[in-house]
Design a protein around this motif. Sequence first.
Motif, PDB file in Angstrom:
ATOM      1  N   CYS A  45       0.928  -1.091   0.209  1.00 36.25           N
ATOM      2  CA  CYS A  45      -0.117   0.001   0.016  1.00 36.25           C
ATOM      3  C   CYS A  45       0.931   1.107   0.028  1.00 36.25           C
ATOM      4  N   ALA A  46       0.599   2.287  -0.687  1.00 34.45           N
ATOM      5  CA  ALA A  46       1.409   3.264  -0.956  1.00 34.45           C
ATOM      6  C   ALA A  46       1.528   4.190   0.399  1.00 34.45           C
ATOM      7  N   ILE A  47       2.706   4.464   0.803  1.00 30.34           N
ATOM      8  CA  ILE A  47       2.867   5.296   2.221  1.00 30.34           C
ATOM      9  C   ILE A  47       1.951   6.397   2.067  1.00 30.34           C
ATOM     10  N   ILE A  68      10.492  -2.480   0.008  1.00 27.32           N
ATOM     11  CA  ILE A  68      10.764  -1.965  -1.371  1.00 27.32           C
ATOM     12  C   ILE A  68       9.823  -2.736  -2.296  1.00 27.32           C
ATOM     13  N   ASP A  69       8.994  -2.121  -3.214  1.00 31.77           N
ATOM     14  CA  ASP A  69       8.153  -2.705  -4.046  1.00 31.77           C
ATOM     15  C   ASP A  69       8.778  -2.570  -5.454  1.00 31.77           C
ATOM     16  N   ARG A  70       8.959  -3.641  -6.365  1.00 30.76           N
ATOM     17  CA  ARG A  70       9.413  -3.287  -7.444  1.00 30.76           C
ATOM     18  C   ARG A  70       8.307  -3.432  -8.532  1.00 30.76           C
ATOM     19  N   LEU A  71       7.969  -2.083  -9.149  1.00 29.09           N
ATOM     20  CA  LEU A  71       7.145  -2.070 -10.151  1.00 29.09           C
ATOM     21  C   LEU A  71       7.612  -1.883 -11.435  1.00 29.09           C
ATOM     22  N   MET A  79      11.527   1.261  -8.062  1.00 23.96           N
ATOM     23  CA  MET A  79      11.729   0.585  -6.737  1.00 23.96           C
ATOM     24  C   MET A  79      10.862   1.688  -5.755  1.00 23.96           C
ATOM     25  N   LEU A  80       9.703   1.344  -5.177  1.00 24.29           N
ATOM     26  CA  LEU A  80       9.047   2.165  -4.214  1.00 24.29           C
ATOM     27  C   LEU A  80       8.865   1.819  -3.279  1.00 24.29           C
TER      28      LEU A  80
END
Length: 94
Positions: A45-47, A68-71, A79-80
């Motif tokens: 979930c986006a911070i 870290i989510d790899r989109l 990386m987000l």
Amino acid sequence: MVKDDELYQLYVSATARGSGLAATLLADGEARIATNGFGTGWLACAIGNDRAARFYEKNGWRRVGNMIDRLDTPDGPFMLNVWRYEKELTSPSP
Ligand SMILES: CC(C)(COP(=O)(O)OP(=O)(O)OC[C@H]1O[C@@H](n2cnc3c(N)ncnc32)[C@H](O)[C@@H]1OP(=O)(O)O)[C@@H](O)C(=O)NCCC(=O)NCCS
């Protein structure tokens, strides 16, 4: 959508928000993860997405930390840093 034990890209249109539809979709995703044989599901979930966070938490998901989510994007991987949520799931009765 469900990918293995991950639930991702859950959204409903603005007019459907607050209607309970999203909870129905979420329950369906949870059942699919459990049917896939996983005891725990996870999602990113986006911070700062406080509405989504409240929605997940009232549906039994708990924030376990950041990750870290790899989109995948047309320009390559992005990386987000995101909130990671998890929920223990039980398989639906046959
Ligand atoms: C996330 C989403 C699927 C949730 O569905 P929804 O129908 O909006 O969820 P609900 O209305 O049942 O629950 C949202 C809760 O957040 C609360 N809320 C609303 N705005 C809020 C805000 N700015 N901050 C904190 N909580 C907020 C609501 O009051 C409600 O809580 P309550 O039932 O205790 O009153 C939907 O909002 C959505 O599609 N958002 C855009 C896409 C998105 O962000 N998807 C999630 C990707 S991780």
